[in-house]
Design a protein around this motif. Structure first.
Motif, PDB file in Angstrom:
ATOM      1  N   LYS A  33      23.870  41.021  38.188  1.00 39.05           N
ATOM      2  CA  LYS A  33      22.779  41.305  39.223  1.00 39.05           C
ATOM      3  C   LYS A  33      22.940  42.581  39.799  1.00 39.05           C
ATOM      4  N   GLY A  34      24.084  43.340  39.637  1.00 39.66           N
ATOM      5  CA  GLY A  34      24.525  44.769  40.140  1.00 39.66           C
ATOM      6  C   GLY A  34      24.723  44.417  41.642  1.00 39.66           C
ATOM      7  N   ARG A  35      25.329  43.438  42.079  1.00 43.89           N
ATOM      8  CA  ARG A  35      25.476  43.281  43.390  1.00 43.89           C
ATOM      9  C   ARG A  35      26.825  43.859  44.257  1.00 43.89           C
ATOM     10  N   PHE A  36      27.670  44.299  43.182  1.00 39.89           N
ATOM     11  CA  PHE A  36      28.961  44.802  43.721  1.00 39.89           C
ATOM     12  C   PHE A  36      28.736  46.408  44.460  1.00 39.89           C
ATOM     13  N   MET A  37      29.368  46.635  45.628  1.00 35.82           N
ATOM     14  CA  MET A  37      29.073  47.970  46.350  1.00 35.82           C
ATOM     15  C   MET A  37      29.672  48.851  45.689  1.00 35.82           C
ATOM     16  N   SER A  38      29.164  49.946  45.614  1.00 37.83           N
ATOM     17  CA  SER A  38      29.572  51.368  45.575  1.00 37.83           C
ATOM     18  C   SER A  38      30.651  51.718  46.203  1.00 37.83           C
ATOM     19  N   GLY A  60      51.054  34.931  38.394  1.00 34.32           N
ATOM     20  CA  GLY A  60      51.468  35.718  39.495  1.00 34.32           C
ATOM     21  C   GLY A  60      51.339  37.352  39.486  1.00 34.32           C
ATOM     22  N   GLY A  61      51.740  37.729  38.278  1.00 28.72           N
ATOM     23  CA  GLY A  61      51.542  39.451  38.074  1.00 28.72           C
ATOM     24  C   GLY A  61      50.265  39.763  37.963  1.00 28.72           C
ATOM     25  N   ILE A  62      49.409  38.725  37.377  1.00 25.38           N
ATOM     26  CA  ILE A  62      47.898  39.327  37.161  1.00 25.38           C
ATOM     27  C   ILE A  62      47.310  39.384  38.690  1.00 25.38           C
ATOM     28  N   ILE A  63      47.526  38.445  39.565  1.00 21.41           N
ATOM     29  CA  ILE A  63      46.932  38.448  40.915  1.00 21.41           C
ATOM     30  C   ILE A  63      47.515  39.531  41.721  1.00 21.41           C
ATOM     31  N   ALA A  64      49.030  39.727  41.470  1.00 22.01           N
ATOM     32  CA  ALA A  64      49.499  40.704  42.430  1.00 22.01           C
ATOM     33  C   ALA A  64      48.989  41.862  41.963  1.00 22.01           C
ATOM     34  N   GLY A  65      48.965  42.292  40.479  1.00 19.62           N
ATOM     35  CA  GLY A  65      48.619  43.692  40.062  1.00 19.62           C
ATOM     36  C   GLY A  65      47.111  43.977  40.587  1.00 19.62           C
ATOM     37  N   ILE A  66      46.264  42.978  40.348  1.00 21.42           N
ATOM     38  CA  ILE A  66      44.898  43.207  40.847  1.00 21.42           C
ATOM     39  C   ILE A  66      44.790  43.491  42.337  1.00 21.42           C
ATOM     40  N   LEU A  67      45.295  42.769  43.237  1.00 21.44           N
ATOM     41  CA  LEU A  67      45.450  43.091  44.588  1.00 21.44           C
ATOM     42  C   LEU A  67      46.019  44.370  44.958  1.00 21.44           C
ATOM     43  N   THR A  68      47.159  44.693  44.096  1.00 18.30           N
ATOM     44  CA  THR A  68      47.754  46.262  44.175  1.00 18.30           C
ATOM     45  C   THR A  68      46.594  47.333  43.928  1.00 18.30           C
ATOM     46  N   ALA A  69      46.069  47.186  42.981  1.00 21.46           N
ATOM     47  CA  ALA A  69      44.920  48.147  42.417  1.00 21.46           C
ATOM     48  C   ALA A  69      43.886  48.206  43.589  1.00 21.46           C
ATOM     49  N   VAL A  70      43.352  47.367  44.057  1.00 16.03           N
ATOM     50  CA  VAL A  70      42.226  47.192  44.992  1.00 16.03           C
ATOM     51  C   VAL A  70      42.847  48.045  46.352  1.00 16.03           C
ATOM     52  N   LYS A  80      42.676  55.514  48.537  1.00 15.85           N
ATOM     53  CA  LYS A  80      42.198  56.786  47.536  1.00 15.85           C
ATOM     54  C   LYS A  80      40.780  56.907  47.808  1.00 15.85           C
ATOM     55  N   LYS A  81      40.262  55.954  48.414  1.00 14.19           N
ATOM     56  CA  LYS A  81      38.733  56.074  48.540  1.00 14.19           C
ATOM     57  C   LYS A  81      37.977  56.355  47.303  1.00 14.19           C
ATOM     58  N   VAL A  82      38.317  55.573  46.337  1.00 13.16           N
ATOM     59  CA  VAL A  82      37.677  55.502  44.985  1.00 13.16           C
ATOM     60  C   VAL A  82      37.215  54.130  44.916  1.00 13.16           C
ATOM     61  N   SER A  83      36.170  53.676  43.952  1.00 17.94           N
ATOM     62  CA  SER A  83      35.756  52.455  43.329  1.00 17.94           C
ATOM     63  C   SER A  83      36.848  51.754  42.658  1.00 17.94           C
TER      64      SER A  83
END
Length: 266
Positions: free
Chosen positions: A246-251, A90-100, A106-109
């Motif tokens: 494949k380098g398919r993630f957006m900048s 639960g901490g991992i999932i919530a932590g990643i969502l918080t980071a996103v 902040k308009k950063v990657s």
């Protein structure tokens, strides 16, 4: 093993809480050092760490309540169980969502910063598992093997019984994952490779360590809740690794603007 480390007046310092705090500090220092070398914002890393810790604790608590709702409603010590119970996934999932969410604000990657921070997450988990060992939670099955440990002062583990030290196995595994990811990051892989590597390595490791654990946990059929989640985590890691290679993630928006400007200059 020390459930309580020491007391200062009415304040008691617990081994688990101390190691969690130490893990967060180690994660912050490591991520800040690596961010500076990579030319990323250390201020953003600091803010991200604080927010992800808060979001992670909340997510870990929510998932614990979801998976243990039935037993929580039946127990007479509901408040104590709510105070002590956490589910790492639960901490991992919530932590990643918080980071996103924060990185988008902040308009950063987001992926660039998560790639940088995720090895530090593994470091924090590794130190946190030492805290589990000190308190006796997340214990393993009874064993006669030479590496078995006996808890004599724990409110969680069975006392005076030789148990598999799953906490230490998890700690070693987490720190090993951190080392692998940091070494891999030096080769400057595509965005998402480091994060997907974490999902794969942690997911497989967590599924396996659950086989050795013997503490009360939620379950989904024949699998523990964490094993069930691990399957989806590994699947997500495989898909993400493929797309990353494949380098398919957006900048990020800023990177897109820079790329557009470079194209116009040409």
């Amino acid at each position: 093993m020390r459930y309580e480390l020491f007391s200062i007046g009415p304040i008691t310092i617990y081994g688990y809480g101390f190691m969690i705090a130490l893990g967060v500090l180690a994660a912050l220092l490591t991520a800040s050092y690596r961010a500076k070398k990579a030319g990323l914002s250390t201020d953003l890393i600091f803010n991200l760490t604080i927010l992800c810790v808060l979001g992670g604790f909340l997510g870990a608590k929510i998932l614990y309540i979801i998976t243990e709702w039935k037993s929580l409603m039946e127990t007479k010590s509901l408040l104590d169980d709510l105070k002590n119970g956490f589910v790492v996934y639960g901490g991992i999932i919530a932590g990643i969502l918080t980071a996103v969410i924060y990185c988008r604000h902040k308009k950063v990657s987001a992926l660039e910063y998560i790639d940088l921070a995720i090895p530090s997450v593994a470091i924090a988990q590794g130190l946190g598992r030492v805290g589990c060992f000190m308190s006796g939670c997340c214990y393993g099955r009874p064993t006669d093997a030479w590496y078995g440990v006996v808890f004599t002062d724990s409110p969680f583990a069975p006392l005076n019984v030789k148990l598999i030290p799953t906490q230490l196995f998890s700690s070693i595994g987490d720190l090993l994952i951190a080392a692998i990811l940091i070494l891999a990051a030096r080769k400057k892989p595509n965005k998402g490779v480091i994060t997907s590597g974490y999902l794969l390595l942690y997911g497989v490791g967590r599924f396996l360590i659950e086989i050795l654990r013997n503490d009360p946990r939620g379950n989904v059929g024949a699998l523990s809740t964490s094993q069930f989640i691990s399957i989806f985590m590994v699947a997500a890691g495989i898909v993400m690794m493929y797309l990353s290679c494949k380098g398919r993630f957006m900048s990020s928006k800023a990177e897109k603007e820079d790329e557009a400007k470079e194209s116009e200059d040409k």
